[in-house]
Design an enzyme around this catalytic site. Structure first.
Site, PDB file in Angstrom:
ATOM      1  CB  SER A   1      -3.412  11.776  -2.986  1.00 18.27           C
ATOM      2  OG  SER A   1      -2.211  11.244  -2.617  1.00 18.27           O
TER       3      SER A   1
ATOM      4  CG  ASP B   1      -3.138  20.110  13.411  1.00 19.82           C
ATOM      5  OD1 ASP B   1      -2.161  20.369  13.224  1.00 19.82           O
ATOM      6  OD2 ASP B   1      -3.633  18.811  14.079  1.00 19.82           O
ATOM      7  CB  ALA B   2      -3.076  17.060   9.156  1.00 22.02           C
TER       8      ALA B   2
ATOM      9  CG  HIS C   1      -0.435   8.705  -6.473  1.00 18.96           C
ATOM     10  ND1 HIS C   1       0.528   9.757  -6.870  1.00 18.96           N
ATOM     11  CD2 HIS C   1      -0.925   9.397  -4.987  1.00 18.96           C
ATOM     12  CE1 HIS C   1       0.255  10.901  -6.055  1.00 18.96           C
ATOM     13  NE2 HIS C   1      -0.548  10.670  -4.941  1.00 18.96           N
TER      14      HIS C   1
ATOM     15  CG  HIS D   1      -0.874  15.679   5.765  1.00 18.10           C
ATOM     16  ND1 HIS D   1      -1.219  14.452   6.529  1.00 18.10           N
ATOM     17  CD2 HIS D   1      -0.284  16.494   6.694  1.00 18.10           C
ATOM     18  CE1 HIS D   1      -0.885  14.742   7.703  1.00 18.10           C
ATOM     19  NE2 HIS D   1      -0.457  15.871   7.839  1.00 18.10           N
TER      20      HIS D   1
ATOM     21  CG  ASP E   1       1.649  12.238   1.573  1.00 14.12           C
ATOM     22  OD1 ASP E   1       2.704  11.919   1.852  1.00 14.12           O
ATOM     23  OD2 ASP E   1       0.986  12.479   0.276  1.00 14.12           O
TER      24      ASP E   1
END
Length: 276
Positions: free
Chosen positions: A97, A139-140, A18, A41, A160
């Site tokens: 995030s 789905d990422a 971060h 994600h 991520d």
């Protein structure tokens, strides 16, 4: 998939990830043009540091709690982002995030979030209520490819995953290659855990073979020697990091190393170009 980031929220990996994400977005915002920020994600978006899961591991004590008391001013932006979701001096919540990215949005910027798992996606929508974020439940890797190139001229994709699937690294490699063909000037940030140097080195070779010219690897090893079978640290791959970010990186990395080094270890944090 049994992974829940609530067990690990605010650990040393979060602090590094971060802190660098904030520095990256700030560097990109030195230009007025709109940014699209995509978190593939996203998780739950906000985590309870007093909850049973976070307390069970206690990982925040060696991460965010140490960083909040560290005097180095280079960590001020990170500390402010954590304090923004808390009341009082003691942190009870940790921003993932999505909540951190939302804090840095300008009127012209766009925030797109994604979380595949229904329970976490529902929590994410609650955590982002009142922000302009768009939340997807896809789905990422499909979303990553679908969203690039971004409608704004510039953008950042954050990848991520939990790395519980055996083919996670392969999917990242394949999707990154396809995304880069579509969006060669875009910025991509890929988080990864560090356990075994040899295995990680093999993945780096596969990524190096993609031939992406501006491809940086930032690695934070917590211990002076590998702890076999344990989590040893984490890192970020960054495609097309802006010049202002790379120039400011060395002192920030040293500040993070010093703040997070476990007792009895100096730790190591490095930034290198994959294709130098």
């Amino acid at each position: 998939m049994n992974y829940r980031h609530s067990f690990h929220a605010g650990n040393s990996a979060d602090v590094v990830k971060h802190s660098l994400l904030i520095a990256l977005v700030r560097a990109l915002q030195l230009k007025e043009g709109a940014l699209t920020l995509i978190d593939a994600h996203s998780g739950c978006g906000l985590y309870d540091l007093d909850g049973d899961q976070a307390q069970r591991t206690g990982e925040a004590a060696q991460g965010v709690l140490r960083t909040l008391t560290d005097p180095n001013p280079l960590l001020n932006d990170y500390r402010a982002a954590v304090q923004a979701v808390n009341v009082g001096a003691e942190p009870h919540l940790y921003p993932g995030s999505p909540r951190i990215l939302a804090q840095f949005l300008r009127p012209q910027d766009v925030l797109i979030l994604n979380e595949k798992h229904p329970e976490d996606a529902n929590a994410l929508r609650g955590a982002m209520r009142g922000t302009p974020a768009a939340v997807h439940e896809r789905d990422a890797y499909e979303l990553w490819l679908a969203m690039v190139p971004t409608r704004t001229g510039r953008g950042v994709v954050v990848v991520d995953p939990p790395y519980e699937q055996t083919d996670e690294r392969e999917r990242i490699t394949v999707t990154l290659a396809a995304a880069y063909r579509k969006w060669a000037h875009g910025v991509t940030v890929i988080w990864y855990p560090l356990k075994d140097r040899a295995a990680h080195g093999r993945w780096k070779e596969q990524l190096r073979a993609l031939g992406i010219p501006k491809f940086m690897s930032v690695e934070h090893w917590l211990y002076d020697h590998i702890q076999p079978g344990l989590y040893n640290g984490a890192g970020l791959f960054i495609v097309n990091p802006p010049y202002a970010f790379t120039q400011a990186l060395p002192p920030l990395l040293e500040a993070l190393r010093a703040a997070l080094a476990p007792e009895g270890h100096s730790g190591e944090i490095t930034a290198d170009w994959l294709n130098d």
